[in-house]
Design a protein around this motif. Structure first.
Motif, PDB file in Angstrom:
ATOM      1  N   GLY A  80      27.424  30.451 153.358  1.00  0.00           N
ATOM      2  CA  GLY A  80      26.516  31.559 153.578  1.00  0.00           C
ATOM      3  C   GLY A  80      25.077  31.177 153.252  1.00  0.00           C
ATOM      4  N   VAL A  81      24.350  32.088 152.580  1.00  0.00           N
ATOM      5  CA  VAL A  81      22.948  31.851 152.246  1.00  0.00           C
ATOM      6  C   VAL A  81      22.802  30.622 151.348  1.00  0.00           C
ATOM      7  N   ILE A  82      23.749  30.446 150.424  1.00  0.00           N
ATOM      8  CA  ILE A  82      23.687  29.280 149.539  1.00  0.00           C
ATOM      9  C   ILE A  82      23.798  27.989 150.355  1.00  0.00           C
ATOM     10  N   GLY A  83      24.649  27.990 151.375  1.00  0.00           N
ATOM     11  CA  GLY A  83      24.785  26.819 152.241  1.00  0.00           C
ATOM     12  C   GLY A  83      23.487  26.492 152.958  1.00  0.00           C
ATOM     13  N   LEU A  84      22.754  27.538 153.375  1.00  0.00           N
ATOM     14  CA  LEU A  84      21.463  27.313 154.026  1.00  0.00           C
ATOM     15  C   LEU A  84      20.488  26.655 153.052  1.00  0.00           C
ATOM     16  N   MET A  85      20.519  27.105 151.797  1.00  0.00           N
ATOM     17  CA  MET A  85      19.664  26.490 150.791  1.00  0.00           C
ATOM     18  C   MET A  85      20.050  25.035 150.564  1.00  0.00           C
ATOM     19  N   PHE A  86      21.371  24.768 150.429  1.00  0.00           N
ATOM     20  CA  PHE A  86      21.847  23.395 150.242  1.00  0.00           C
ATOM     21  C   PHE A  86      21.351  22.491 151.369  1.00  0.00           C
ATOM     22  N   ALA A  87      21.451  22.969 152.607  1.00  0.00           N
ATOM     23  CA  ALA A  87      21.119  22.146 153.774  1.00  0.00           C
ATOM     24  C   ALA A  87      19.673  21.684 153.775  1.00  0.00           C
ATOM     25  N   HIS A  88      18.806  22.411 153.060  1.00  0.00           N
ATOM     26  CA  HIS A  88      17.383  22.084 153.128  1.00  0.00           C
ATOM     27  C   HIS A  88      16.802  21.643 151.789  1.00  0.00           C
ATOM     28  N   LYS A  89      17.657  21.397 150.811  1.00  0.00           N
ATOM     29  CA  LYS A  89      17.191  20.777 149.568  1.00  0.00           C
ATOM     30  C   LYS A  89      16.795  19.327 149.857  1.00  0.00           C
ATOM     31  N   ASP A 208      13.564  21.319 153.953  1.00  0.00           N
ATOM     32  CA  ASP A 208      12.529  22.292 154.317  1.00  0.00           C
ATOM     33  C   ASP A 208      12.287  23.173 153.094  1.00  0.00           C
ATOM     34  N   LEU A 209      11.222  22.896 152.357  1.00  0.00           N
ATOM     35  CA  LEU A 209      10.962  23.603 151.108  1.00  0.00           C
ATOM     36  C   LEU A 209      10.691  25.084 151.319  1.00  0.00           C
ATOM     37  N   GLU A 210      10.111  25.446 152.474  1.00  0.00           N
ATOM     38  CA  GLU A 210       9.855  26.869 152.745  1.00  0.00           C
ATOM     39  C   GLU A 210      11.175  27.628 152.886  1.00  0.00           C
ATOM     40  N   LEU A 211      12.124  27.042 153.585  1.00  0.00           N
ATOM     41  CA  LEU A 211      13.441  27.682 153.724  1.00  0.00           C
ATOM     42  C   LEU A 211      14.154  27.765 152.379  1.00  0.00           C
ATOM     43  N   VAL A 212      14.003  26.724 151.565  1.00  0.00           N
ATOM     44  CA  VAL A 212      14.618  26.727 150.235  1.00  0.00           C
ATOM     45  C   VAL A 212      14.050  27.873 149.406  1.00  0.00           C
ATOM     46  N   ARG A 213      12.722  28.019 149.416  1.00  0.00           N
ATOM     47  CA  ARG A 213      12.095  29.095 148.642  1.00  0.00           C
ATOM     48  C   ARG A 213      12.541  30.468 149.148  1.00  0.00           C
ATOM     49  N   TYR A 214      12.676  30.593 150.466  1.00  0.00           N
ATOM     50  CA  TYR A 214      13.111  31.870 151.051  1.00  0.00           C
ATOM     51  C   TYR A 214      14.529  32.219 150.594  1.00  0.00           C
ATOM     52  N   THR A 215      15.438  31.258 150.662  1.00  0.00           N
ATOM     53  CA  THR A 215      16.821  31.534 150.255  1.00  0.00           C
ATOM     54  C   THR A 215      16.914  31.794 148.755  1.00  0.00           C
ATOM     55  N   GLU A 216      16.094  31.106 147.968  1.00  0.00           N
ATOM     56  CA  GLU A 216      16.104  31.351 146.523  1.00  0.00           C
ATOM     57  C   GLU A 216      15.650  32.774 146.206  1.00  0.00           C
ATOM     58  N   CYS A 217      14.695  33.292 146.966  1.00  0.00           N
ATOM     59  CA  CYS A 217      14.262  34.679 146.776  1.00  0.00           C
ATOM     60  C   CYS A 217      15.387  35.649 147.116  1.00  0.00           C
ATOM     61  N   LEU A 218      16.163  35.339 148.150  1.00  0.00           N
ATOM     62  CA  LEU A 218      17.299  36.186 148.518  1.00  0.00           C
ATOM     63  C   LEU A 218      18.383  36.173 147.449  1.00  0.00           C
ATOM     64  N   LEU A 219      18.578  35.012 146.819  1.00  0.00           N
ATOM     65  CA  LEU A 219      19.665  34.851 145.854  1.00  0.00           C
ATOM     66  C   LEU A 219      19.292  35.315 144.454  1.00  0.00           C
ATOM     67  N   GLU A 220      18.016  35.323 144.133  1.00  0.00           N
ATOM     68  CA  GLU A 220      17.589  35.576 142.756  1.00  0.00           C
ATOM     69  C   GLU A 220      18.124  36.892 142.177  1.00  0.00           C
ATOM     70  N   PRO A 221      18.078  38.016 142.902  1.00  0.00           N
ATOM     71  CA  PRO A 221      18.572  39.264 142.297  1.00  0.00           C
ATOM     72  C   PRO A 221      20.064  39.241 141.971  1.00  0.00           C
ATOM     73  N   ARG A 222      20.824  38.370 142.641  1.00  0.00           N
ATOM     74  CA  ARG A 222      22.271  38.327 142.440  1.00  0.00           C
ATOM     75  C   ARG A 222      22.705  37.228 141.485  1.00  0.00           C
ATOM     76  N   SER A 223      21.748  36.414 141.013  1.00  0.00           N
ATOM     77  CA  SER A 223      22.122  35.191 140.308  1.00  0.00           C
ATOM     78  C   SER A 223      22.324  35.362 138.812  1.00  0.00           C
ATOM     79  N   HIS A 224      21.942  36.498 138.251  1.00  0.00           N
ATOM     80  CA  HIS A 224      22.017  36.664 136.806  1.00  0.00           C
ATOM     81  C   HIS A 224      23.416  37.072 136.378  1.00  0.00           C
ATOM     82  N   ALA A 225      23.942  36.388 135.373  1.00  0.00           N
ATOM     83  CA  ALA A 225      25.283  36.692 134.872  1.00  0.00           C
ATOM     84  C   ALA A 225      25.247  37.970 134.041  1.00  0.00           C
TER      85      ALA A 225
END
Length: 333
Positions: A80-89, A208-225
């Motif tokens: 999913g979104v995490i995979g998109l982030m992985f692909a562009h690290k 692609d650092l821009e895509l990485v930053r975008y996906t990190e913004c999407l994931l940030e609200p869900r990432s806190h334990a």
């Protein structure tokens, strides 16, 4: 608390079972799973149920490499979104760091640890299951997906040194060699992959650092334990670090990027403590290792964090009511 995993873990399951000539619906009913629910990749299922389903499917299909074949059947970076982030690290190192950072979103039951020593890198995986269920297929699925993720990032530059499994080898290992393309080590002390340090920093041509930053913004609200998931995260860290004699409260807190006191407070809020979790993990691993006669008792002691076998014997006897040798004799099949 029952550990759950996302249904995306079973992506490719229906196609593979039908290709092998078996009825997936019957196997899902046997596991008390609803095929319609699995169509939603975010639907959660108990990890113990997933392990049992994979083992039952492998047996029904007479396919002992079912977990590996499922790993091969899945699309690369299918997260999913995490995979998109992985692909562009930029590098594999950054992907593995992100996998650890977003571990509670990626797979609640899967623990990942990266050890770097000189030019050698060990990527260890551990599936955390409370129930006494067979895990061969789930473990091979996890290691297979890890290998394919590395290959997707590095392409033809990916040449692992070796792939390791704690379980025994099959008589026929051709599919393992086909999938991994490197030496195999069975009956190892860990499940995972050994590669070179250079592999970690090999540049990703599609970064692609821009895509990485975008996906990190999407994931940030869900990432806190939360206070419940912190228990699972600490348990996973203990599973990984105990065999390395590194499962101290300070080292586990550091791994989770928490202060020691903060972690203690969060565990207390969840109704447990660090020492209780260490005992739970040690108990579960003791049963896992002791049920396997190929592990000498001295080796079991080391894997459970004891430097002296006598100390392990005292703990085991107090916990199980028998000495390790007496328990193993009584439970020999």
């Amino acid at each position: 608390m029952v550990t759950m995993v996302r249904a995306v873990t079973l992506n490719g399951y229906f196609q593979l079972t039908r290709r092998l000539g078996i009825n997936p619906q019957a196997l899902l009913r046997q596991a008390e799973l609803d095929a319609a629910m699995l169509a939603n990749p975010e639907h959660r299922i108990p990890i113990a149920t997933l392990c049992e389903l994979l083992e039952a499917t492998a047996q029904a299909a007479s396919c002992p490499t079912f977990g590996l074949q499922l790993a091969e059947a899945r699309q690369e970076l299918d997260f999913g979104v995490i995979g998109l982030m992985f692909a562009h690290k930029r590098t594999l190192r950054e992907v593995l760091q992100a996998a650890i950072q977003y571990r509670n979103l990626l797979n609640e039951a899967l623990a990942l640890h990266v050890e770097v020593a000189d030019d050698k890198v060990v990527i260890r995986e551990e599936i955390v299951v409370d129930a006494a269920v067979p895990m061969r297929q789930a473990t091979e699925l996890a290691v297979g997906v890890l290998a394919r993720t590395c290959g997707a990032l590095l392409g033809t530059s990916w040449h692992p040194n070796s792939v390791h499994f704690t379980h025994t080898a099959l008589a026929d290992t051709r599919f393992y060699r086909h999938l991994f393309g490197c030496p195999l080590v069975f009956e190892s002390d860990f499940n995972g992959i050994v590669c070179t340090a250079a592999d970690l920093d090999c540049p990703n041509p599609t970064a692609d650092l821009e895509l990485v930053r975008y996906t990190e913004c999407l994931l940030e609200p869900r990432s806190h334990a939360d206070e419940h998931s912190i228990v699972q995260e600490v348990r996973k860290a203990i599973y990984l670090l105990l065999p390395l004699e590194m499962a101290t409260i300070e080292q586990v807190a550091q791994r989770l990027h928490l202060g020691t006191r903060t972690m203690q407070r969060q565990l207390e809020s969840a109704g447990t403590s660090f020492s209780d979790l260490v005992e739970q993990v040690r108990h579960n691993l003791a049963l896992r290792y002791m049920m396997n006669a190929r592990y000498p008792i001295g080796r079991v002691a080391v894997l459970l964090g004891y430097t002296r076998q006598a100390s392990f014997t005292r703990w085991f006897t107090a916990r199980f009511g028998k000495t390790p040798s007496g328990w193993r004799a009584a439970n020999r099949k």
